[in-house]
Design an enzyme around this catalytic site. Sequence first.
Site, PDB file in Angstrom:
ATOM      1  N   LEU A 118       0.829  -1.210   0.000  1.00 36.56           N
ATOM      2  CA  LEU A 118       0.000   0.000   0.000  1.00 36.56           C
ATOM      3  C   LEU A 118       0.857   1.251   0.000  1.00 36.56           C
ATOM      4  O   LEU A 118       0.443   2.295  -0.471  1.00 36.56           O
ATOM      5  CB  LEU A 118      -0.897   0.025   1.237  1.00 36.56           C
ATOM      6  N   GLY A 119       2.046   1.125   0.571  1.00 36.73           N
ATOM      7  CA  GLY A 119       2.889   2.316   0.629  1.00 36.73           C
ATOM      8  C   GLY A 119       4.132   2.045   1.426  1.00 36.73           C
ATOM      9  O   GLY A 119       4.367   0.947   1.929  1.00 36.73           O
TER      10      GLY A 119
ATOM     11  N   PHE B  98       9.304   4.145   8.478  1.00 33.48           N
ATOM     12  CA  PHE B  98       9.905   3.055   9.241  1.00 33.48           C
ATOM     13  C   PHE B  98       9.536   1.684   8.699  1.00 33.48           C
ATOM     14  O   PHE B  98       9.636   0.703   9.390  1.00 33.48           O
ATOM     15  CB  PHE B  98       9.495   3.171  10.712  1.00 33.48           C
ATOM     16  N   GLY B  99       9.076   1.642   7.484  1.00 39.32           N
ATOM     17  CA  GLY B  99       8.765   0.343   6.919  1.00 39.32           C
ATOM     18  C   GLY B  99       7.649   0.422   5.901  1.00 39.32           C
ATOM     19  O   GLY B  99       7.057   1.480   5.697  1.00 39.32           O
ATOM     20  N   SER B 100       7.373  -0.727   5.263  1.00 38.44           N
ATOM     21  CA  SER B 100       6.355  -0.755   4.223  1.00 38.44           C
ATOM     22  C   SER B 100       5.038  -1.234   4.801  1.00 38.44           C
ATOM     23  O   SER B 100       4.994  -1.913   5.821  1.00 38.44           O
ATOM     24  CB  SER B 100       6.773  -1.692   3.108  1.00 38.44           C
ATOM     25  N   VAL B 101       3.960  -0.878   4.103  1.00 40.27           N
ATOM     26  CA  VAL B 101       2.628  -1.228   4.557  1.00 40.27           C
ATOM     27  C   VAL B 101       1.962  -2.086   3.486  1.00 40.27           C
ATOM     28  O   VAL B 101       2.037  -1.779   2.304  1.00 40.27           O
ATOM     29  CB  VAL B 101       1.788   0.038   4.810  1.00 40.27           C
TER      30      VAL B 101
ATOM     31  N   LYS C 157       1.754  -3.152   8.776  1.00 45.55           N
ATOM     32  CA  LYS C 157       3.003  -2.398   8.641  1.00 45.55           C
ATOM     33  C   LYS C 157       4.156  -3.274   9.105  1.00 45.55           C
ATOM     34  O   LYS C 157       4.137  -3.808  10.211  1.00 45.55           O
ATOM     35  CB  LYS C 157       2.930  -1.138   9.495  1.00 45.55           C
TER      36      LYS C 157
ATOM     37  N   GLY D 127       6.418   3.822   4.403  1.00 41.93           N
ATOM     38  CA  GLY D 127       6.509   4.885   5.401  1.00 41.93           C
ATOM     39  C   GLY D 127       7.943   5.098   5.835  1.00 41.93           C
ATOM     40  O   GLY D 127       8.865   4.508   5.277  1.00 41.93           O
TER      41      GLY D 127
ATOM     42  N   ASP E  60       6.182  12.879  13.408  1.00 44.12           N
ATOM     43  CA  ASP E  60       6.287  12.703  11.957  1.00 44.12           C
ATOM     44  C   ASP E  60       4.968  13.058  11.272  1.00 44.12           C
ATOM     45  O   ASP E  60       4.440  12.279  10.487  1.00 44.12           O
ATOM     46  CB  ASP E  60       6.705  11.254  11.647  1.00 44.12           C
TER      47      ASP E  60
END
Length: 792
Positions: free
Chosen positions: A503-504, A508-511, A525, A506, A622
């Site tokens: 989905l995206g 601190f990591g991918s979702v 996440k 971020g 953030d």
Amino acid sequence: MISWHKLSLLLLLDCLSFSAAAAADTLYLGESLTGNRTLVSEGGKFELGFFSPAGNGNSSYYAGIWYKQIPVQTVIWVMNRDLPLSDPSSAELTVAPDGNLLLLQNGNQTKKPIWSSTNSSYARPSVGPVVAVLLDTGNLVLRGNSSQRIAWQSFDHPTDTLVPGGRVGLNKRTGEYQALVSWRSADDPSTGWYTDRVDPFGVSGQYTFLWNGTTVYYYSGAWDGQRFASVPEMGISARYRYILVNNDEEVSFSFEVADPSTLSRMLMSPNGQYTMYDWSSKSGGQWLLHFATPTSPCDVYSVCGAFGLCDAASSQYCRCLPAFDAASPPGDWSGGCARKTSLHCSNDSASTDGFLPVQNVKLPSRYITDADAGGSAGDCASACLRNCSCTAYAYEGGCLVWAGDLRNIQQLTDGDAAGSNLFLRVAAADLAANSNHDGLSTSDRDAILVASALAFLTILCCLFSVVSWRRRRGAQTVWLDGSLLVFSHGYLVRCTKNFSEKLGMGSFGSVYKGTLRDHTAVAVKRLELGGSAHGEKQFRAEVRTLGKIHHVNLVRLRGFCATARERLLVYDYMPNGSLASAMSGPSFGLLDWGARFGIMAGVARGLAYLHEQCQERIVHCDVKPENILLNAAFCAKVADFGMAKLIGREFSAALTTARGTVGYLAPEWVLGLPITSKADVYSYGMTLLELVSGRRNRDTGGRGVGYFPLWAASKISEGQFLAILDERLAGDADMEELSRACNAACWCIQQREALRPTMGQVVQVLEGSLRVGAAPVPRHLELFCAEDSRTL
Ligand SMILES: *[C@@H]1O[C@H](CO)[C@@H](O)[C@H](O)[C@H]1NC(C)=O
Ligand SMILES: *[C@@H]1O[C@H](CO)[C@@H](O)[C@H](O)[C@H]1NC(C)=O
Ligand SMILES: *[C@@H]1O[C@H](CO)[C@@H](O)[C@H](O)[C@H]1NC(C)=O
Ligand SMILES: *[C@@H]1O[C@H](CO)[C@@H](O)[C@H](O)[C@H]1NC(C)=O
Ligand SMILES: *[C@@H]1O[C@H](CO)[C@@H](O)[C@H](O)[C@H]1NC(C)=O
Ligand SMILES: *[C@@H]1O[C@H](CO)[C@@H](O)[C@H](O)[C@H]1NC(C)=O
Ligand SMILES: *[C@@H]1O[C@H](CO)[C@@H](O)[C@H](O)[C@H]1NC(C)=O
Ligand SMILES: *[C@@H]1O[C@H](CO)[C@@H](O)[C@H](O)[C@H]1NC(C)=O
């Protein structure tokens, strides 16, 4: 040739339908409402007439008041909740000559009274005839035609809904209550199980919620002048003012909305939660939940009825205990569940019944300690079998037995939560059906009797070993830790189809998108761990804190998975993605000013909650459009809060180097100063400028304005708000709201922390309850300007 006869008939029909359509707000003596005739309040907000609740098949009709202008049937008052009518065309609502309002059912030459406003003792000849008027507040009043004295009003007899102008409470002189009493179910207005009451013995001014008029299951806590202690959500928005009056005459509770055009209602819902809703006309219109208390439906007494099991982790939170079937129509759990097979009751120990374990539950209260059962779990089981009224037992260092209906059993699914195992007494047939032991289905009843105590122990052992085997294997399991789901890694791999749908990405990591077994869509996440990540135990502790944070404008954390190598967080899925992706898409121009302003205010409320309202104050660190998600109704939800706690020491390094974050970071990050909630205020201000202008701050060029925030701030200080408004809106914005948003943004991005408002103040500024003038132009941005032209 035109037939004159026909024409005059047409004219007559026209007149008739016109007189039916031009609804009045007043019912005069001798007039009556019947069939589809209604009264409409003067401002057109409310309508009184006969209705059939959506979804009940039109077999029952009620007289009631509902919102006229919205497409979703929303009834705020019901006249005859326990005596439905079968046909509105044979019903009649009329003002009787004695000054009472009467609801009559016209039968075969008889008129049967269904309901009457109680003796108003008002029909004194001196005041003239009485009229019934539906006011624009939703109040139906009975008063003299010429005098304003009110003889009776529906606000004194609420059903399940409180609207501005009404109140609930206790008349201390007469002892009379004005309480909200829930509907039986969403499509059945008859008197339900839940009501509110002023606490008669406890804290002064405290409200309690009751089941069946007697059992208290919730305390509001003391009133602090603005809200009840147990309902922090009441303190969040300046759009509402809650009022508690507590004097010699009465204890009463009511609320007001700052903007009278807002539709808001408070409701004792059929499942025993006290809920507040606001109408949003976005995307076709819907009621948005402002808060619900108690927060979890499982904390409501008997919410799933007798022999029901409440599982907060599931969207359909009620289900039946094994060997039971739902006893009420769908949607109504008040009847609970009924046994598939009745018990075999016997005075001596010849019962053929057995026990099914219900694992890891919060035990129902009201057990009886059976001291005589002494010794072992086996003794406890046979003690229960000996007594006809015993329905379950548990062995928790001693023997606990239950008699009669079992209520309030809550499913917990976590290994280390304080769950217990309940042993449910069931008939032999159900025992066999539920235990998968074909060998036990013999006709030898004595053997079953002797075996039953052993059987449950065997089943128990099997289940325990299966559970621990599964945990070792990391197979597909889910259990509960407080309000959070704990997922095994295998489960999440499966529900995200091996992390295939990204989905995206971020800071601190991918979702990834995933679907739980109950078809709930979630966002998973996958945290990227640096070397110094927290240990598993500390991670769990931090996640647990985050799991307790619930607010309409914060993305809800559903659960997590922590293994030695991986940390996964599972959130509610937001169908409209992030604000950042929305802004880069072509459809962003379609979001009108009202929707954008709603997003701005929502984000501000969510952050204000994190900073000022939740138990552990949280600085987001953030805030940016990438971390603001939009649900199906374009309600803003702040995501990724609490990351500093989860990531540990490497957080600030990860953050300051993350792509696309720099422009939002407050100067104190760059200067290495301590970070406070004012850092979020700064980032929020930058985000706000983007929302107003519909462009990303870091995009240079275009209008030839240099570094956009600096240019925007100088325009704002000159009062030229329209200059920075998104061109796609073509000036179509509420000027008052635009100036509030612009001024707030400019104060937020001040270099000096002390000059920036708190998020709570930002909410007030946006809502218009706090006025601010123009802010100084934040000159430190000039530095950025010079740097950015090189680095971006
Ligand atoms: C009201 O009822 C009458 C007769 O039953 C019908 O002709 C009319 O269309 C109805 N009006 C509305 C608005 O439904
Ligand atoms: C109930 O009545 C409404 C209009 O009065 C109608 O549109 C609807 O089809 C009816 N539903 C049923 C189940 O009869
Ligand atoms: C109404 O009353 C008449 C005579 O009393 C009777 O014949 C008729 O069946 C009744 N109708 C209904 C619907 O009860
Ligand atoms: C009104 O009062 C009269 C006598 O005081 C009583 O008989 C009657 O039942 C009352 N009606 C209602 C609807 O309470
Ligand atoms: C009641 O109100 C109606 C409409 O305003 C008016 O025509 C009538 O004269 C009034 N009657 C009395 C007794 O005041
Ligand atoms: C509810 O209360 C009534 C009266 O106090 C009592 O008779 C009834 O048994 C109660 N219902 C249940 C399900 O306990
Ligand atoms: C239990 O025993 C008593 C007397 O010992 C008897 O009256 C009663 O009917 C018995 N009940 C059942 C359900 O067997
Ligand atoms: C059975 O249990 C009920 C409820 O605990 C208790 O009142 C009753 O005395 C018990 N009966 C026997 C025979 O032990």
